[in-house]
Design a protein around this motif. Sequence first.
Motif: not given
Length: 171
Positions: A26-43
């Motif tokens: 980031a060039e400019y300070p912003r508030s960031n948040k990460l939400l991980i909803r789910q984990a999926l196993l590939g086919p």
Amino acid sequence: MTDEYFYGATLSASHQSETWDPEAKAEYPRSNKLLIRQALLGPDAKADELNVVQVETMSLQDSVKIPVAVLKAGETRHARLDIEFPDAPVTFTLIQGSGPVHLIGQHLLGALVDEFEEMEEMEEEMLDEEEGDDSQFKDEDDEEGEPKGKKAKMSNNAKGKAPSPKKNAKK
């Protein structure tokens, strides 16, 4: 104002680790948040192979490494996580298995930090003004003993009957 963006990462034998660190870019300070909803196993995950996803992030005092998903083809192909990471960096690592494991969530990008602080100050000022207005009404209520326009509440005892009026010493 908060902007929401899709976040996705794939972990596999050839790409075992992924780091989320928007502040480094980031060039400019912003508030960031990460939400991980789910984990999926590939086919194309191998049958009977455990796939373990570990997260590394900062706690209040130090770094924490902990598994967040254990997936196995034929048994558990997805896990609902709903994990929130308010601080970067966050590193996801496939510590067991060959995947692929897909992580799905949202990247929340807030207002500029300065704008956010200004909004908090404005909210505090508004709350202070509202508290001042409320105290005016409380004084009016206290003068008469009961608020205007409100009836006294009657409560029922355990048997569902209204309490009997108290007998006065004077008859």
